[in-house]
Design an enzyme around this catalytic site. Structure first.
Site, PDB file in Angstrom:
ATOM      1  N   LYS A 163       0.825  -1.213   0.000  1.00 38.40           N
ATOM      2  CA  LYS A 163       0.000   0.000   0.000  1.00 38.40           C
ATOM      3  C   LYS A 163       0.860   1.264   0.000  1.00 38.40           C
ATOM      4  CE  LYS A 163      -4.372  -1.711   1.519  1.00 38.40           C
ATOM      5  NZ  LYS A 163      -5.545  -1.568   2.365  1.00 38.40           N
ATOM      6  N   LYS A 200      -8.080 -10.737 -11.573  1.00 34.79           N
ATOM      7  CA  LYS A 200      -9.306 -10.794 -10.767  1.00 34.79           C
ATOM      8  C   LYS A 200     -10.064  -9.470 -10.856  1.00 34.79           C
ATOM      9  CE  LYS A 200      -8.369  -9.224  -6.072  1.00 34.79           C
ATOM     10  NZ  LYS A 200      -9.472  -8.751  -5.268  1.00 34.79           N
ATOM     11  N   LYS A 209     -11.780  -3.495  -7.397  1.00 38.72           N
ATOM     12  CA  LYS A 209     -12.222  -2.097  -7.461  1.00 38.72           C
ATOM     13  C   LYS A 209     -11.089  -1.170  -7.871  1.00 38.72           C
ATOM     14  CE  LYS A 209     -11.967  -1.425  -2.460  1.00 38.72           C
ATOM     15  NZ  LYS A 209     -11.861  -2.859  -2.181  1.00 38.72           N
TER      16      LYS A 209
HETATM   17  P1  ADP Z   1     -10.637  -5.339  -4.199  1.00 38.76           P
HETATM   18  O1  ADP Z   1      -9.632  -6.129  -4.996  1.00 38.76           O
HETATM   19  O2  ADP Z   1     -11.830  -5.013  -5.012  1.00 38.76           O
HETATM   20  O3  ADP Z   1     -10.013  -4.146  -3.539  1.00 38.76           O
HETATM   21  P2  ADP Z   1     -10.561  -6.395  -1.585  1.00 38.76           P
HETATM   22  O4  ADP Z   1      -9.128  -6.739  -1.702  1.00 38.76           O
HETATM   23  O5  ADP Z   1     -10.980  -5.198  -0.809  1.00 38.76           O
HETATM   24  O6  ADP Z   1     -11.166  -6.280  -3.055  1.00 38.76           O
HETATM   25  O7  ADP Z   1     -11.322  -7.682  -1.053  1.00 38.76           O
HETATM   26  C1  ADP Z   1     -12.411  -7.658  -0.179  1.00 38.76           C
HETATM   27  C2  ADP Z   1     -12.944  -9.070  -0.073  1.00 38.76           C
HETATM   28  O8  ADP Z   1     -13.540  -9.484  -1.313  1.00 38.76           O
HETATM   29  C3  ADP Z   1     -11.873 -10.121   0.223  1.00 38.76           C
HETATM   30  O9  ADP Z   1     -12.404 -11.067   1.132  1.00 38.76           O
HETATM   31  C4  ADP Z   1     -11.614 -10.786  -1.110  1.00 38.76           C
HETATM   32  O10 ADP Z   1     -11.201 -12.138  -0.968  1.00 38.76           O
HETATM   33  C5  ADP Z   1     -12.958 -10.683  -1.814  1.00 38.76           C
HETATM   34  N1  ADP Z   1     -12.757 -10.510  -3.261  1.00 38.76           N
HETATM   35  C6  ADP Z   1     -12.177  -9.440  -3.835  1.00 38.76           C
HETATM   36  N2  ADP Z   1     -12.166  -9.558  -5.171  1.00 38.76           N
HETATM   37  C7  ADP Z   1     -12.758 -10.761  -5.444  1.00 38.76           C
HETATM   38  C8  ADP Z   1     -13.045 -11.463  -6.666  1.00 38.76           C
HETATM   39  N3  ADP Z   1     -12.732 -10.944  -7.850  1.00 38.76           N
HETATM   40  N4  ADP Z   1     -13.660 -12.650  -6.581  1.00 38.76           N
HETATM   41  C9  ADP Z   1     -13.997 -13.184  -5.377  1.00 38.76           C
HETATM   42  N5  ADP Z   1     -13.745 -12.579  -4.194  1.00 38.76           N
HETATM   43  C10 ADP Z   1     -13.136 -11.373  -4.224  1.00 38.76           C
END
Ligand code: ADP
Ligand code: TRP
Length: 353
Positions: free
Chosen positions: A124, A214, A217
């Site tokens: 980060k 994946k 956001k």
């Molecule tokens: P992002 O990548 O959107 O910032 P986060 O890292 O904040 O997402 O993840 C928040 C939660 O959502 C975690 O528990 C993560 O495992 C789940 N998660 C994030 N992206 C995915 C995805 N593409 N598919 C399934 N679960 C996800």
């Protein structure tokens, strides 16, 4: 008023506050937590809290924070979290001041070098510059340890990116126990947690435009990401223009047809959300061999748009006063539990007799 039953073990997890939750977060994190809470609440106290003090460890728009905190509680409610279950506690971290107080004490028993090794801090802080890299971001894991240790939690379901923080929580708990006697319940080792939750590492919804990545956001264009708040018509378009392949035949093959495979998974999930009792295998066999990708995509797009319409209706219909009442009663109960632990620690370190 309900207080925690000291003989009942605790499952605890923090559900982050933000406004741009996508279907990956929803199906990969939110629904599994709601499901777990419903299934385990007979044998466990379930602590679901909103780590709002963690939400400005990186720069945010503070004028939106308050609403996004509440929005989180609304989203869990719309996802089916029962508010009338006395064993499920839904609370805001900032409303239980013991979190901050314990974090300070634990800070003073945490090595600078130990924190410097946290990979999430490195990841980060690499994206920030100068004073944007705050001390709060640096000692984020200490506050997280306080979140967990205050309630004697044994199980803490988190994503892989948080396991290092969980290991740290175990380390600091053991260190304090060695120094001061039995102060804290040490959470179970990560491997045991995975066993307990039957960790399904399979689910990773992919970005629609770039299906080897994946869905996240942090994608800047937003074209490959379906947010829960997206207009269903916009989401429909995103799916219609999802990247596929030139093989010209629907097959579930994550290696060679990641785009199509992703759409098969999404379709299964939105159907399950609509209450249909379908498995991925059934969806696969329904569509395998179909040659017109446009027709296939239209089905996925229609049903995903329908999912969004339904979800947004559920979200608009949540019982706001019931959510507010749930937060307040949980916060009152949690202050009692957390203060007991805090007092024990204050006594151990010499702040109280
Ligand atoms: P992002 O990548 O959107 O910032 P986060 O890292 O904040 O997402 O993840 C928040 C939660 O959502 C975690 O528990 C993560 O495992 C789940 N998660 C994030 N992206 C995915 C995805 N593409 N598919 C399934 N679960 C996800
Ligand atoms: N750090 C977690 C995340 O980014 C959120 C969190 C904060 C948490 N405190 C916690 C999770 C305590 C579990 C337990 O997702």
């Amino acid at each position: 008023m309900y207080t925690m039953n000291p003989t009942k073990p605790v499952i605890l997890t923090g559900v982050r506050a933000n406004n741009d939750i996508h279907i990956g977060n929803y199906f990969g994190a939110i629904l599994p937590i709601v499901d777990m809470a419903k299934r385990r609440s007979t044998d466990f106290d379930i602590n679901l809290f909103i780590p709002d003090l963690h939400s400005f460890t990186t720069p945010i728009d503070h004028s939106k924070l308050y609403d996004s905190i509440l929005n989180n509680a609304r989203i869990y409610t719309a996802a089916g979290l029962p508010l009338d279950n006395a064993a499920i506690h839904l609370y805001r971290q900032s409303r239980v001041p013991a979190h901050s107080e314990l974090a300070w004490i634990l800070d003073c028993f945490t090595g600078f070098g130990e924190m410097s090794r946290m990979t999430q801090f490195k990841d980060k802080s690499d994206k920030l510059h100068g004073d944007q890299i705050s001390v709060g971001l640096f000692n984020y894991p200490v506050l997280m340890a306080a979140d967990i240790l205050l309630y004697n939690a044994t199980y803490v379901p988190v994503g892989d990116d948080q396991t290092q923080h969980l290991e740290f929580t175990r380390d600091i708990a053991e260190r304090m126990n060695r120094k001061f006697g039995e102060l804290f319940t040490v959470p179970k080792p990560v491997a045991e947690q995975h066993q307990f939750f039957g960790k399904d590492q399979g689910l990773r919804i992919k970005d629609l435009a770039n299906p080897t990545k994946k869905m996240s956001k942090s994608d800047d264009t937003g074209k490959g990401v379906i947010f829960l708040g997206d207009n269903p018509r916009v989401a429909h378009k995103k799916i219609m223009s999802a990247t596929t392949d030139s093989l010209g035949k629907v097959q579930y093959d994550r290696e060679n047809q990641p785009g199509i495979s992703n759409l098969l998974e999404i379709l299964t999930l939105v159907r399950q959300d609509a209450g249909r009792d379908v498995t991925l295998e059934q969806t696969i066999s329904e569509f395998t061999g179909m040659e017109r990708y446009g027709d296939f995509k239209r089905i996925v797009a229609d049903e995903t748009a329908e999912f969004l319409t339904n979800f947004q209706a559920r979200l608009a219909a949540v019982d706001e006063p019931a959510i507010e009442a749930k937060l307040q009663s949980s916060e009152q109960a949690m202050n009692l539990v957390a203060n007991q632990t805090l007092h024990r620690v204050q006594k151990a370190v010499g702040l109280r007799r």
